[in-house]
Design an enzyme around this catalytic site. Structure first.
Site, PDB file in Angstrom:
ATOM      1  N   ASN A  19       0.793  -1.234   0.000  1.00  0.00           N
ATOM      2  CA  ASN A  19       0.000   0.000   0.000  1.00  0.00           C
ATOM      3  C   ASN A  19       0.826   1.285   0.000  1.00  0.00           C
ATOM      4  OD1 ASN A  19      -2.263  -1.648   0.110  1.00  0.00           O
ATOM      5  ND2 ASN A  19      -2.339  -1.621   2.340  1.00  0.00           N
ATOM      6  N   TYR A  67      -3.743  -1.069   8.416  1.00  0.00           N
ATOM      7  CA  TYR A  67      -4.195  -0.945   7.029  1.00  0.00           C
ATOM      8  C   TYR A  67      -4.396   0.520   6.657  1.00  0.00           C
ATOM      9  CZ  TYR A  67      -7.508  -0.643   3.189  1.00  0.00           C
ATOM     10  OH  TYR A  67      -8.141  -0.286   2.030  1.00  0.00           O
ATOM     11  N   LYS A  71      -2.304   2.779   3.868  1.00  0.00           N
ATOM     12  CA  LYS A  71      -2.953   3.460   2.743  1.00  0.00           C
ATOM     13  C   LYS A  71      -2.667   4.958   2.782  1.00  0.00           C
ATOM     14  CE  LYS A  71      -5.294   1.929   0.015  1.00  0.00           C
ATOM     15  NZ  LYS A  71      -4.973   1.354  -1.328  1.00  0.00           N
TER      16      LYS A  71
END
Length: 242
Positions: A19, A67, A71
């Site tokens: 990411n 996560y 991102k």
């Protein structure tokens, strides 16, 4: 160039590679060949927001998960490359895509499979965790259209992509119950998702995307129907009883 690759789960290093490091490599390539980059970001970058608030692109980004942090790292790299004039780029900050192909690791994908299977097997109950969290669901086909729109328009920087509506997750399960014809009981006594507890409300302000000339085509019901139709034949829904 459209980057729809990434990871939603894994170790911090795996998330960072997928990411953040991957977008960094794509930035270098986009600059080398002089093409625009459209990267799919995530509303998880915002973190928790007040009930009723529609997140805007200039709101503070305070992710609560590895996560979301990974991102956001990718988004920051793209924003810096854009600021320095190295590339043309846009980050579509997605809410919750909904449609065919969602895996069993997602709540919509798991719910579709379990309800279709329960209907075929004649089960009396299907168990989920608490379904009261509110989410902004958007059709995956509209997401794909928005990515192409961002690529071919003058949009740049961070652009929210969602439906602009917050629905209880229970609406998703209830809609799938209707479409599958499940006649049993839905229980909400399974362990809940930590993410739902940390972020009970999510809704995107999509004014910037709409102002660029983009319009959504698919309804929430369209998305649920697509989700069920996209199941493998062995998972496909039973006909709804007449």
């Amino acid at each position: 160039m459209i980057n729809a690759a990434g990871r939603t789960a894994g170790s911090p290093s795996e998330l960072a590679r997928a990411n953040a490091l991957l977008p960094a490599r794509l930035l270098e390539e986009a600059a080398r060949v002089n093409v625009k980059l459209v990267h799919l970001g995530s509303a998880a970058e915002y973190g928790a927001v007040p009930e009723g608030h529609a997140s805007r692109e200039d709101d503070p980004a305070r992710p609560l998960s590895p996560y979301g942090a990974s991102k956001l790292a990718g988004t920051v790299l793209i924003k810096e490359a854009l600021r320095s004039g190295r590339v043309q780029a846009a980050v579509l900050r997605l809410t919750n895509p909904l449609g065919a192909g969602l895996g069993a690791g997602t709540l919509p994908g798991r719910a579709a499979r379990e309800l279709a299977q329960a209907t075929r097997a004649g089960q009396d109950t299907v168990r989920f965790g608490p379904l009261g969290a509110r989410r902004d669901f958007v059709d995956a086909r509209d997401v794909a259209r928005a990515a192409v729109h961002a690529l071919t328009s003058d949009l740049s920087g961070v652009v929210n992509m969602g439906s602009g509506q917050a629905r209880p997750v229970r609406d998703l399960v209830d809609g799938l119950v209707t479409l599958t014809g499940f006649r049993g009981q839905i229980l909400e006594d399974a362990p809940g998702s930590p993410r739902s507890g940390d972020v009970p409300y999510q809704r995107a302000d999509i004014s910037r995307l709409r102002d660029s000339g983009f319009t959504l085509r698919h309804t929430f019901h369209d998305s649920l129907d697509s989700l069920l139709c996209g199941l493998e034949p062995t998972e496909a829904r039973s006909p709804v009883p007449g």
